[in-house]
Design an enzyme around this catalytic site. Sequence first.
Site, PDB file in Angstrom:
ATOM      1  N   ARG A 175       6.609  35.239  10.988  1.00  0.00           N
ATOM      2  CA  ARG A 175       7.824  35.645  10.258  1.00  0.00           C
ATOM      3  C   ARG A 175       8.363  36.913  10.939  1.00  0.00           C
ATOM      4  O   ARG A 175       7.633  37.560  11.707  1.00  0.00           O
ATOM      5  CB  ARG A 175       7.487  35.952   8.791  1.00  0.00           C
ATOM      6  CG  ARG A 175       7.052  34.712   8.038  1.00  0.00           C
ATOM      7  CD  ARG A 175       6.597  35.032   6.627  1.00  0.00           C
ATOM      8  NE  ARG A 175       6.031  33.845   5.987  1.00  0.00           N
ATOM      9  CZ  ARG A 175       5.005  33.871   5.138  1.00  0.00           C
ATOM     10  NH1 ARG A 175       4.423  35.027   4.820  1.00  0.00           N
ATOM     11  NH2 ARG A 175       4.564  32.757   4.600  1.00  0.00           N
ATOM     12  N   ARG A 268      10.897  36.027  -2.203  1.00  0.00           N
ATOM     13  CA  ARG A 268      10.315  36.545  -0.959  1.00  0.00           C
ATOM     14  C   ARG A 268      11.194  36.160   0.224  1.00  0.00           C
ATOM     15  O   ARG A 268      11.298  36.914   1.188  1.00  0.00           O
ATOM     16  CB  ARG A 268       8.882  36.020  -0.794  1.00  0.00           C
ATOM     17  CG  ARG A 268       8.149  36.674   0.349  1.00  0.00           C
ATOM     18  CD  ARG A 268       6.685  36.329   0.375  1.00  0.00           C
ATOM     19  NE  ARG A 268       6.465  34.953   0.824  1.00  0.00           N
ATOM     20  CZ  ARG A 268       5.277  34.386   0.937  1.00  0.00           C
ATOM     21  NH1 ARG A 268       4.191  35.071   0.635  1.00  0.00           N
ATOM     22  NH2 ARG A 268       5.152  33.144   1.362  1.00  0.00           N
ATOM     23  N   ARG A 279       5.156  24.008  -0.621  1.00  0.00           N
ATOM     24  CA  ARG A 279       4.172  24.976  -1.128  1.00  0.00           C
ATOM     25  C   ARG A 279       3.995  24.822  -2.643  1.00  0.00           C
ATOM     26  O   ARG A 279       2.894  24.962  -3.164  1.00  0.00           O
ATOM     27  CB  ARG A 279       4.587  26.406  -0.743  1.00  0.00           C
ATOM     28  CG  ARG A 279       4.348  26.665   0.737  1.00  0.00           C
ATOM     29  CD  ARG A 279       4.754  28.040   1.220  1.00  0.00           C
ATOM     30  NE  ARG A 279       4.479  28.119   2.659  1.00  0.00           N
ATOM     31  CZ  ARG A 279       3.780  29.068   3.250  1.00  0.00           C
ATOM     32  NH1 ARG A 279       3.308  30.076   2.564  1.00  0.00           N
ATOM     33  NH2 ARG A 279       3.567  29.055   4.557  1.00  0.00           N
TER      34      ARG A 279
HETATM   35  N1  LIG Z   1       2.938  40.352 -10.508  1.00  0.00           N
HETATM   36  C1  LIG Z   1       4.032  40.134  -9.781  1.00  0.00           C
HETATM   37  N2  LIG Z   1       5.241  40.089 -10.398  1.00  0.00           N
HETATM   38  C2  LIG Z   1       6.350  39.840  -9.678  1.00  0.00           C
HETATM   39  N3  LIG Z   1       6.375  39.654  -8.327  1.00  0.00           N
HETATM   40  C3  LIG Z   1       5.202  39.699  -7.687  1.00  0.00           C
HETATM   41  C4  LIG Z   1       3.971  39.943  -8.363  1.00  0.00           C
HETATM   42  N4  LIG Z   1       2.989  39.929  -7.448  1.00  0.00           N
HETATM   43  C5  LIG Z   1       3.565  39.698  -6.255  1.00  0.00           C
HETATM   44  N5  LIG Z   1       4.904  39.568  -6.388  1.00  0.00           N
HETATM   45  C6  LIG Z   1       5.882  39.230  -5.343  1.00  0.00           C
HETATM   46  O1  LIG Z   1       5.737  37.842  -5.052  1.00  0.00           O
HETATM   47  C7  LIG Z   1       6.007  37.582  -3.682  1.00  0.00           C
HETATM   48  C8  LIG Z   1       4.830  36.820  -3.101  1.00  0.00           C
HETATM   49  O2  LIG Z   1       3.722  37.692  -3.010  1.00  0.00           O
HETATM   50  P1  LIG Z   1       2.716  37.620  -1.784  1.00  0.00           P
HETATM   51  O3  LIG Z   1       3.486  37.515  -0.508  1.00  0.00           O
HETATM   52  O4  LIG Z   1       1.783  38.736  -1.939  1.00  0.00           O
HETATM   53  O5  LIG Z   1       2.050  36.216  -2.099  1.00  0.00           O
HETATM   54  P2  LIG Z   1       0.831  35.499  -1.391  1.00  0.00           P
HETATM   55  O6  LIG Z   1      -0.016  34.944  -2.425  1.00  0.00           O
HETATM   56  O7  LIG Z   1       0.196  36.402  -0.406  1.00  0.00           O
HETATM   57  O8  LIG Z   1       1.585  34.325  -0.609  1.00  0.00           O
HETATM   58  P3  LIG Z   1       1.113  33.511   0.690  1.00  0.00           P
HETATM   59  O9  LIG Z   1      -0.101  32.768   0.309  1.00  0.00           O
HETATM   60  O10 LIG Z   1       2.263  32.607   0.955  1.00  0.00           O
HETATM   61  O11 LIG Z   1       0.893  34.468   1.794  1.00  0.00           O
HETATM   62  C9  LIG Z   1       6.252  38.920  -3.019  1.00  0.00           C
HETATM   63  O12 LIG Z   1       7.638  39.088  -2.868  1.00  0.00           O
HETATM   64  C10 LIG Z   1       5.688  39.944  -4.018  1.00  0.00           C
HETATM   65  O13 LIG Z   1       6.360  41.162  -3.956  1.00  0.00           O
HETATM   66  N1  LIG Z   2      -8.156  28.184   4.896  1.00  0.00           N
HETATM   67  C1  LIG Z   2      -7.438  29.230   5.302  1.00  0.00           C
HETATM   68  N2  LIG Z   2      -6.289  29.535   4.667  1.00  0.00           N
HETATM   69  C2  LIG Z   2      -5.599  30.602   5.097  1.00  0.00           C
HETATM   70  C3  LIG Z   2      -6.040  31.389   6.159  1.00  0.00           C
HETATM   71  N3  LIG Z   2      -5.148  32.401   6.333  1.00  0.00           N
HETATM   72  C4  LIG Z   2      -4.202  32.244   5.409  1.00  0.00           C
HETATM   73  N4  LIG Z   2      -4.467  31.162   4.665  1.00  0.00           N
HETATM   74  C5  LIG Z   2      -3.710  30.642   3.518  1.00  0.00           C
HETATM   75  O1  LIG Z   2      -2.590  29.935   3.980  1.00  0.00           O
HETATM   76  C6  LIG Z   2      -1.589  29.964   2.979  1.00  0.00           C
HETATM   77  C7  LIG Z   2      -0.261  30.242   3.578  1.00  0.00           C
HETATM   78  O2  LIG Z   2      -0.189  31.487   4.174  1.00  0.00           O
HETATM   79  P1  LIG Z   2       1.175  32.068   4.766  1.00  0.00           P
HETATM   80  O3  LIG Z   2       0.838  33.350   5.426  1.00  0.00           O
HETATM   81  O4  LIG Z   2       1.707  31.032   5.709  1.00  0.00           O
HETATM   82  O5  LIG Z   2       2.084  32.264   3.581  1.00  0.00           O
HETATM   83  C8  LIG Z   2      -2.021  31.032   1.974  1.00  0.00           C
HETATM   84  O6  LIG Z   2      -2.515  30.387   0.820  1.00  0.00           O
HETATM   85  C9  LIG Z   2      -3.154  31.744   2.638  1.00  0.00           C
HETATM   86  O7  LIG Z   2      -4.127  32.192   1.734  1.00  0.00           O
HETATM   87  C10 LIG Z   2      -7.274  31.049   6.794  1.00  0.00           C
HETATM   88  O8  LIG Z   2      -7.752  31.694   7.732  1.00  0.00           O
HETATM   89  N5  LIG Z   2      -7.905  29.963   6.328  1.00  0.00           N
END
Ligand SMILES: Nc1ncnc2c1ncn2[C@@H]1O[C@H](COP(=O)(O)OP(=O)(O)OP(=O)(O)O)[C@@H](O)[C@H]1O
Ligand SMILES: Nc1nc2c(ncn2[C@@H]2O[C@H](COP(=O)(O)O)[C@@H](O)[C@H]2O)c(=O)[nH]1
Length: 402
Positions: A175, A268, A279
């Site tokens: 990204r 996001r 997703r």
């Molecule tokens: N409790 C909450 N309330 C509202 N917004 C939230 C909350 N927690 C996280 N967010 C927002 O939700 C969005 C997604 O959060 P984040 O990127 O941390 O998700 P993630 O689980 O890591 O996703 P991915 O698995 O795709 O990487 C972000 O824009 C974040 O700021």
């Molecule tokens: N099994 C694994 N899942 C992973 C790993 N690193 C990230 N993730 C998961 O992929 C999705 C999507 O991530 P994104 O960065 O494209 O939004 C998310 O649920 C991550 O937890 C890995 O090494 N192994």
Amino acid sequence: MGEAPALCVEDLKEGFSNGFGLRTKGFKTSTDVGDKTFVIGCNNNDSASSLEVHIYDKSRGKWVIPTVLGTKPKLYEGYSAVLLNGDRIMIIIRGSTPDDCIWFLEVDTEYVKQQKEVSGTEVVAWSKGVRGDAEKPVVISGPSGVGKGTLINMLMEEFPSMFGFSVSHTTRAPRDMEKNGVHYHFTERSIMEKDIKDGKFLEFASVHGNLYGTSIEAVEAVADSGKRCILDIDVQGAKSVRASSLDAVFVFISPPSMGELEERLRLRGTETEEQVQKRLRNAEAEIEQGKSSGIFDHILCNDNLEKCYENLKKLLGLDGSAPTNSKPSPKGIDLPPNHSVSKIDNKILIKCETPEPVNASKKSIILDISSLKGGAPGRTRGLNVYAIDSFSDCLNGIHKLS
Ligand SMILES: Nc1ncnc2c1ncn2[C@@H]1O[C@H](COP(=O)(O)OP(=O)(O)OP(=O)(O)O)[C@@H](O)[C@H]1O
Ligand SMILES: Nc1nc2c(ncn2[C@@H]2O[C@H](COP(=O)(O)O)[C@@H](O)[C@H]2O)c(=O)[nH]1
């Protein structure tokens, strides 16, 4: 201890079939394990070559070249080999750096047996010996957009010296703000598939159409730095880690509702509409599995971010005042430059063979192998190291090396 040394290297000629005395480049040693002889060594003095493993199967009268998993040790001046528990060979390397002098070649451990079954070939696996233990890693899982990354960032910002992030590999495109080697190791599918085949990954999964995986090196690098490793992986990955030898704490983050999850993903703004839909479809199954599969030790609902973060800290034992220091990184092992190797019960005596007096750190040492943990294909932790003044100390008592 009481017992006389089982074997003393000075009583043995180099190259004997018990495995002691593997010498320099161009030499080989052999260690018998059941009806197989494991020959470890290097064919020539070429600095580009590396340690190879060949197996002689005595029952079939045949040589076999095994699949070798894990990272191999580099070539150094000389090596000693000791068979432990009938399932792994400990390699003690002369002339190496303190953090690179003890290695293990697993030849018949549970892990190796499993890999043999999967591949249908002979398998051996290398792991590096490390002093001391690492803190249990934390696996954080949950559907895309639930807030895993946000919570992990908060934890790493508040406790920078305590936690380290396991940087995953992925075949998805970066990204805008993502940096290679920081957020992910962005890689090509063919390269990642080869590395998976070579046993370099702790887990991997196809997630939302791309390949994602945690390399063994990513987790071990964090532990080597003395920090507690955090993994952000999907539920399939968490399941694989649960089944692996990595002892971790598993936390599932769930959304308050599918509607809220959808809104977070859209706000996001990192995915196309088609990807958001994909997703969200996958999220339903992940939530179902996360809540019911028994993989997770803790389930936290991320409704209110601050509240969820406080709960995460609580389950990690961080709800008191913020500790500032992580555990110090375990030190390496300072081997005496000229030494012999012998084994007594669960102790390996590395006896200094230098005639002139040596300083304390170059004294003979004992490696206590009674608490080994982990193993191939990564690190074997839990090595304890003691300094001794003389061989008789080994029998009469031992002093811990600071
Ligand atoms: N409790 C909450 N309330 C509202 N917004 C939230 C909350 N927690 C996280 N967010 C927002 O939700 C969005 C997604 O959060 P984040 O990127 O941390 O998700 P993630 O689980 O890591 O996703 P991915 O698995 O795709 O990487 C972000 O824009 C974040 O700021
Ligand atoms: N099994 C694994 N899942 C992973 C790993 N690193 C990230 N993730 C998961 O992929 C999705 C999507 O991530 P994104 O960065 O494209 O939004 C998310 O649920 C991550 O937890 C890995 O090494 N192994």
